[in-house]
Design a protein around this motif. Structure first.
Motif, PDB file in Angstrom:
ATOM      1  N   GLU A  32     -25.926 -17.396  21.336  1.00  0.00           N
ATOM      2  CA  GLU A  32     -24.826 -16.496  20.976  1.00  0.00           C
ATOM      3  C   GLU A  32     -23.846 -16.250  22.117  1.00  0.00           C
ATOM      4  O   GLU A  32     -22.625 -16.346  21.939  1.00  0.00           O
ATOM      5  CB  GLU A  32     -25.406 -15.164  20.488  1.00  0.00           C
ATOM      6  CG  GLU A  32     -24.366 -14.209  19.925  1.00  0.00           C
ATOM      7  CD  GLU A  32     -24.998 -13.000  19.257  1.00  0.00           C
ATOM      8  OE1 GLU A  32     -24.264 -12.047  18.953  1.00  0.00           O
ATOM      9  OE2 GLU A  32     -26.231 -13.008  19.044  1.00  0.00           O
TER      10      GLU A  32
ATOM     11  N   SER B  67     -19.163 -14.886  14.270  1.00  0.00           N
ATOM     12  CA  SER B  67     -20.137 -14.802  13.183  1.00  0.00           C
ATOM     13  C   SER B  67     -21.025 -16.035  13.201  1.00  0.00           C
ATOM     14  O   SER B  67     -20.631 -17.103  13.675  1.00  0.00           O
ATOM     15  CB  SER B  67     -19.432 -14.694  11.823  1.00  0.00           C
ATOM     16  OG  SER B  67     -18.616 -15.822  11.602  1.00  0.00           O
ATOM     17  N   ARG B  68     -22.229 -15.896  12.678  1.00  0.00           N
ATOM     18  CA  ARG B  68     -23.169 -17.013  12.645  1.00  0.00           C
ATOM     19  C   ARG B  68     -22.838 -17.916  11.465  1.00  0.00           C
ATOM     20  O   ARG B  68     -22.680 -17.440  10.333  1.00  0.00           O
ATOM     21  CB  ARG B  68     -24.604 -16.508  12.523  1.00  0.00           C
ATOM     22  CG  ARG B  68     -25.651 -17.620  12.633  1.00  0.00           C
ATOM     23  CD  ARG B  68     -27.045 -17.092  12.336  1.00  0.00           C
ATOM     24  NE  ARG B  68     -27.501 -16.154  13.339  1.00  0.00           N
ATOM     25  CZ  ARG B  68     -28.137 -16.509  14.462  1.00  0.00           C
ATOM     26  NH1 ARG B  68     -28.355 -17.792  14.718  1.00  0.00           N
ATOM     27  NH2 ARG B  68     -28.531 -15.604  15.330  1.00  0.00           N
TER      28      ARG B  68
ATOM     29  N   TRP C  44     -22.094 -21.018  15.682  1.00  0.00           N
ATOM     30  CA  TRP C  44     -21.329 -19.774  15.648  1.00  0.00           C
ATOM     31  C   TRP C  44     -19.854 -20.082  15.466  1.00  0.00           C
ATOM     32  O   TRP C  44     -19.334 -21.025  16.054  1.00  0.00           O
ATOM     33  CB  TRP C  44     -21.530 -18.996  16.954  1.00  0.00           C
ATOM     34  CG  TRP C  44     -22.929 -18.533  17.139  1.00  0.00           C
ATOM     35  CD1 TRP C  44     -23.957 -19.224  17.708  1.00  0.00           C
ATOM     36  CD2 TRP C  44     -23.475 -17.281  16.734  1.00  0.00           C
ATOM     37  NE1 TRP C  44     -25.101 -18.483  17.687  1.00  0.00           N
ATOM     38  CE2 TRP C  44     -24.841 -17.285  17.102  1.00  0.00           C
ATOM     39  CE3 TRP C  44     -22.937 -16.155  16.110  1.00  0.00           C
ATOM     40  CZ2 TRP C  44     -25.682 -16.202  16.856  1.00  0.00           C
ATOM     41  CZ3 TRP C  44     -23.772 -15.075  15.866  1.00  0.00           C
ATOM     42  CH2 TRP C  44     -25.130 -15.103  16.231  1.00  0.00           C
TER      43      TRP C  44
ATOM     44  N   PRO D 128     -26.448 -10.057  22.502  1.00  0.00           N
ATOM     45  CA  PRO D 128     -27.022 -10.360  21.187  1.00  0.00           C
ATOM     46  C   PRO D 128     -27.963  -9.274  20.675  1.00  0.00           C
ATOM     47  O   PRO D 128     -27.973  -8.949  19.490  1.00  0.00           O
ATOM     48  CB  PRO D 128     -27.754 -11.685  21.439  1.00  0.00           C
ATOM     49  CG  PRO D 128     -26.965 -12.331  22.537  1.00  0.00           C
ATOM     50  CD  PRO D 128     -26.541 -11.211  23.425  1.00  0.00           C
ATOM     51  N   THR D 129     -28.748  -8.675  21.588  1.00  0.00           N
ATOM     52  CA  THR D 129     -29.667  -7.609  21.177  1.00  0.00           C
ATOM     53  C   THR D 129     -28.913  -6.399  20.660  1.00  0.00           C
ATOM     54  O   THR D 129     -29.266  -5.811  19.629  1.00  0.00           O
ATOM     55  CB  THR D 129     -30.561  -7.187  22.359  1.00  0.00           C
ATOM     56  OG1 THR D 129     -31.324  -8.316  22.797  1.00  0.00           O
ATOM     57  CG2 THR D 129     -31.496  -6.063  21.952  1.00  0.00           C
TER      58      THR D 129
ATOM     59  N   THR E 182     -27.284  -7.187  17.238  1.00  0.00           N
ATOM     60  CA  THR E 182     -28.288  -7.162  16.173  1.00  0.00           C
ATOM     61  C   THR E 182     -28.658  -5.730  15.792  1.00  0.00           C
ATOM     62  O   THR E 182     -28.761  -5.385  14.603  1.00  0.00           O
ATOM     63  CB  THR E 182     -29.551  -7.925  16.611  1.00  0.00           C
ATOM     64  OG1 THR E 182     -29.210  -9.295  16.841  1.00  0.00           O
ATOM     65  CG2 THR E 182     -30.627  -7.854  15.539  1.00  0.00           C
ATOM     66  N   ALA E 183     -28.834  -4.874  16.803  1.00  0.00           N
ATOM     67  CA  ALA E 183     -29.199  -3.481  16.544  1.00  0.00           C
ATOM     68  C   ALA E 183     -28.091  -2.753  15.793  1.00  0.00           C
ATOM     69  O   ALA E 183     -28.358  -2.002  14.833  1.00  0.00           O
ATOM     70  CB  ALA E 183     -29.503  -2.771  17.860  1.00  0.00           C
TER      71      ALA E 183
ATOM     72  N   SER F  30     -25.791  -4.125  13.917  1.00  0.00           N
ATOM     73  CA  SER F  30     -25.694  -4.705  12.571  1.00  0.00           C
ATOM     74  C   SER F  30     -26.711  -4.060  11.636  1.00  0.00           C
ATOM     75  O   SER F  30     -26.396  -3.703  10.494  1.00  0.00           O
ATOM     76  CB  SER F  30     -25.911  -6.221  12.623  1.00  0.00           C
ATOM     77  OG  SER F  30     -24.908  -6.860  13.391  1.00  0.00           O
ATOM     78  N   SER F  31     -27.920  -3.882  12.123  1.00  0.00           N
ATOM     79  CA  SER F  31     -28.970  -3.239  11.326  1.00  0.00           C
ATOM     80  C   SER F  31     -28.601  -1.790  11.014  1.00  0.00           C
ATOM     81  O   SER F  31     -28.815  -1.310   9.889  1.00  0.00           O
ATOM     82  CB  SER F  31     -30.308  -3.283  12.071  1.00  0.00           C
ATOM     83  OG  SER F  31     -30.744  -4.614  12.265  1.00  0.00           O
TER      84      SER F  31
ATOM     85  N   GLU G 203     -22.235 -11.618   5.547  1.00  0.00           N
ATOM     86  CA  GLU G 203     -23.011 -11.365   6.751  1.00  0.00           C
ATOM     87  C   GLU G 203     -22.207 -10.544   7.768  1.00  0.00           C
ATOM     88  O   GLU G 203     -20.965 -10.585   7.774  1.00  0.00           O
ATOM     89  CB  GLU G 203     -23.432 -12.687   7.392  1.00  0.00           C
ATOM     90  CG  GLU G 203     -24.370 -13.522   6.525  1.00  0.00           C
ATOM     91  CD  GLU G 203     -25.660 -12.793   6.224  1.00  0.00           C
ATOM     92  OE1 GLU G 203     -26.234 -12.197   7.167  1.00  0.00           O
ATOM     93  OE2 GLU G 203     -26.085 -12.801   5.058  1.00  0.00           O
TER      94      GLU G 203
ATOM     95  N   ILE H 150     -18.880  -3.892  14.597  1.00  0.00           N
ATOM     96  CA  ILE H 150     -19.579  -4.749  13.644  1.00  0.00           C
ATOM     97  C   ILE H 150     -18.913  -4.532  12.292  1.00  0.00           C
ATOM     98  O   ILE H 150     -18.706  -3.384  11.871  1.00  0.00           O
ATOM     99  CB  ILE H 150     -21.077  -4.404  13.538  1.00  0.00           C
ATOM    100  CG1 ILE H 150     -21.762  -4.567  14.895  1.00  0.00           C
ATOM    101  CG2 ILE H 150     -21.759  -5.280  12.485  1.00  0.00           C
ATOM    102  CD1 ILE H 150     -21.759  -6.003  15.424  1.00  0.00           C
TER     103      ILE H 150
END
Length: 209
Positions: free
Chosen positions: A57, A105-106, A112, A156-157, A160-161, A163-164, A180, A200
């Motif tokens: 990423e 975005s993935r 990416w 990235p961490t 991800t957090a 996004s959740s 996504e 995000i």
């Protein structure tokens, strides 16, 4: 004039260190607060230059940013001199103003997609063709997105957090995601972390902001 332009770029870089963004257009939207720090925004169609990179990423972001920056700073097929606002700068290649945000975005696996949104003055007919075959010009359809803004860490961490966190807010409010999560970055890497603007964004089923 070149010295003046360089001085201007240095000044802009210095301001960006403390999170001050100047001369950077943002796509227009209509928005409303959803709650828990989340905003619903309705964007119209936008144009973007994008590239897809296969890498982790962080590395994909760096490679993609460089490719797209080369395009907007002159790596395109239109060999003509253009006058900018004062001070005037002339170049054998056309320059395109920087806009924000930069989107990541993935695509699939470790692929990416990185996007720079184009200033509103341009159309697909007037944008110069990229020199790099890995850079494509695309039209992004109008859409409604839910957006969570955050500062500081954009690893990235952290992405991800956040996004959740955003998906949880949507679920709690009975709103269905329609795609996504996408990470949006408004500041260069050298901006002081606590002054960075990151977001995000998740496409959602049509809402009325």
């Amino acid at each position: 004039m070149r010295i003046t332009k360089i001085a201007s770029q240095i000044a802009e870089s210095a301001l960006s260190l403390v999170g001050i963004r100047i001369l950077t257009e943002e796509p227009h939207y209509v928005g409303s607060a959803l709650g828990d720090g989340v905003e619903l925004r309705r964007y119209g169609p936008r144009m973007a230059a994008e590239t897809t990179v296969t890498a982790d990423e962080d590395r994909a972001r760096n490679i993609g940013f460089r490719r797209l920056a080369n395009y907007i700073f002159g790596a395109n097929h239109r060999a003509e001199s253009i006058a900018m606002t004062a001070p005037v700068a002339q170049s054998g290649r056309e320059e395109i103003a920087m806009t924000t945000p930069v989107a990541q975005s993935r695509a699939a696996g470790d692929r990416w997609t990185i996007r720079f949104f184009m200033p509103s003055k341009w159309t697909m007919d007037t944008l110069p063709e990229p020199d790099d075959e890995n850079v494509a010009l695309v039209t992004v359809p109008g859409q409604t997105v839910a957006v969570l803004r955050f500062g500081g860490d954009r690893s990235p961490t952290a992405v991800t957090a956040r996004s959740s966190q955003l998906l949880t807010v949507l679920r709690d409010n009975g709103i269905e995601a329609d795609g996504e999560p996408v990470a949006w970055f408004y500041d260069p890497p050298w901006t002081l972390p606590f002054l960075r603007r990151n977001e995000i964004a998740v496409p959602v089923k049509a809402q009325s902001p």
